[in-house]
Design a protein around this motif. Sequence first.
Motif, PDB file in Angstrom:
ATOM      1  N   VAL A 237      38.369  45.283  35.956  1.00 49.43           N
ATOM      2  CA  VAL A 237      37.839  44.135  36.699  1.00 49.43           C
ATOM      3  C   VAL A 237      38.256  44.193  38.163  1.00 49.43           C
ATOM      4  CG1 VAL A 237      37.937  41.616  36.946  1.00 49.43           C
ATOM      5  CG2 VAL A 237      37.683  42.642  34.678  1.00 49.43           C
ATOM      6  N   ARG A 238      39.498  44.624  38.413  1.00 44.67           N
ATOM      7  CA  ARG A 238      39.958  44.759  39.808  1.00 44.67           C
ATOM      8  C   ARG A 238      39.108  45.763  40.569  1.00 44.67           C
ATOM      9  NH1 ARG A 238      45.228  44.495  37.584  1.00 44.67           N
ATOM     10  NH2 ARG A 238      45.447  46.766  37.697  1.00 44.67           N
TER      11      ARG A 238
ATOM     12  N   SER B 260      30.913  35.856  46.603  1.00 43.41           N
ATOM     13  CA  SER B 260      30.624  36.157  45.201  1.00 43.41           C
ATOM     14  C   SER B 260      31.851  36.740  44.495  1.00 43.41           C
ATOM     15  CB  SER B 260      29.443  37.136  45.105  1.00 43.41           C
ATOM     16  OG  SER B 260      29.814  38.450  45.500  1.00 43.41           O
ATOM     17  N   VAL B 261      32.676  37.481  45.239  1.00 46.58           N
ATOM     18  CA  VAL B 261      33.910  38.029  44.661  1.00 46.58           C
ATOM     19  C   VAL B 261      34.880  36.897  44.352  1.00 46.58           C
ATOM     20  CG1 VAL B 261      35.920  39.501  45.070  1.00 46.58           C
ATOM     21  CG2 VAL B 261      33.657  40.246  45.839  1.00 46.58           C
ATOM     22  N   VAL B 262      35.014  35.971  45.283  1.00 49.19           N
ATOM     23  CA  VAL B 262      35.904  34.820  45.088  1.00 49.19           C
ATOM     24  C   VAL B 262      35.471  34.002  43.872  1.00 49.19           C
ATOM     25  CG1 VAL B 262      36.738  32.657  46.089  1.00 49.19           C
ATOM     26  CG2 VAL B 262      36.505  34.683  47.535  1.00 49.19           C
ATOM     27  N   LEU B 263      34.150  33.890  43.685  1.00 48.36           N
ATOM     28  CA  LEU B 263      33.612  33.116  42.556  1.00 48.36           C
ATOM     29  C   LEU B 263      33.664  33.889  41.249  1.00 48.36           C
ATOM     30  CD1 LEU B 263      30.471  31.503  44.265  1.00 48.36           C
ATOM     31  CD2 LEU B 263      32.699  30.443  43.809  1.00 48.36           C
ATOM     32  N   GLY B 264      34.110  35.151  41.321  1.00 53.98           N
ATOM     33  CA  GLY B 264      34.220  35.953  40.100  1.00 53.98           C
ATOM     34  C   GLY B 264      32.927  36.578  39.644  1.00 53.98           C
ATOM     35  N   LYS B 265      31.920  36.614  40.529  1.00 55.76           N
ATOM     36  CA  LYS B 265      30.635  37.230  40.195  1.00 55.76           C
ATOM     37  C   LYS B 265      30.225  38.192  41.306  1.00 55.76           C
ATOM     38  CE  LYS B 265      29.032  33.216  37.537  1.00 55.76           C
ATOM     39  NZ  LYS B 265      27.976  32.176  37.409  1.00 55.76           N
ATOM     40  N   PRO B 266      30.946  39.316  41.455  1.00 58.01           N
ATOM     41  CA  PRO B 266      30.692  40.265  42.552  1.00 58.01           C
ATOM     42  C   PRO B 266      29.228  40.686  42.647  1.00 58.01           C
ATOM     43  CG  PRO B 266      32.679  40.859  41.370  1.00 58.01           C
ATOM     44  CD  PRO B 266      32.017  39.778  40.566  1.00 58.01           C
TER      45      PRO B 266
ATOM     46  N   SER C 192      32.735  45.419  45.648  1.00 57.79           N
ATOM     47  CA  SER C 192      32.024  44.421  46.449  1.00 57.79           C
ATOM     48  C   SER C 192      32.798  44.065  47.716  1.00 57.79           C
ATOM     49  CB  SER C 192      31.778  43.149  45.618  1.00 57.79           C
ATOM     50  OG  SER C 192      30.745  43.344  44.672  1.00 57.79           O
ATOM     51  N   VAL C 193      34.125  44.034  47.629  1.00 55.72           N
ATOM     52  CA  VAL C 193      34.939  43.740  48.808  1.00 55.72           C
ATOM     53  C   VAL C 193      34.716  44.800  49.886  1.00 55.72           C
ATOM     54  CG1 VAL C 193      37.296  43.596  49.702  1.00 55.72           C
ATOM     55  CG2 VAL C 193      36.711  42.443  47.571  1.00 55.72           C
TER      56      VAL C 193
END
Length: 242
Positions: A160-161, A118-124, A167-168
């Motif tokens: 945003v970071r 979800s983080v990779v997709l930009g939706k944590p 989530s990471v």
Amino acid sequence: MTKNAGAQGRSKNQQQPSVLDNFKPLILDVAVPLGSYYLFKYGFGMSTFAALAWSSVVPALRTVWGLVKERRTNALAGLILIVNIVSLLLSFVSGDPRLMLAKDSGISSTVAIGILVSVVLGKPMMTAGMKPFLLKGDAEKETAWERLMSGAAAGSAAFVRKERAFSVVWGVALLAECIARIVGAYTIPVDTMVWLGTVFLIGAMAIAFVVGGGLAVEPMEKMLAAEVEAHKAGTPEVAVAA
């Protein structure tokens, strides 16, 4: 005044589940098997494998009942149900109690991978639980959040970071718990691993709360406050150090 109160009321009503609410299925699907395992084995005299098998059926049934009762899709609960069913079938085929224990790592890994993807997709994924905690039903913070997330504020990139970092942290913590559970399932006595697996989960969640709070939640809270004040003053927000 009335308008502001109405906006705050709508914000409260639209709050998404907290972090605890998001992870409630995960907690229950570990705690329930723990208690039922000892009940089946020592209360009803079942074998280790049988006790593990029946204790695994309990959370699966609970998840199905929850989905039917709520009449809405719960992605996390659905993933847990699928992992439970598949791993349970594999365990019955092998008849190995240690595989039955290792299957619980599938739940953590599924959730962990889902969070990281979800983080990779930009939706944590974990933002849903963090956001209500940060906003606390405050309409001004809600508006500030939208400005920071949209890139309209000076501190947007750092904000945003931090949002993604939260989530990471959770994804990595649960993935580490998964690895520890697999290793323990094949190296530690079964009776010990039944309760130790729960300790692994609680420890991973505690670490994620502490690290995620310090690394992301606290800085984001300061960024929100700074953006609210900057907007009131009619000046651009000064970016908070990432």
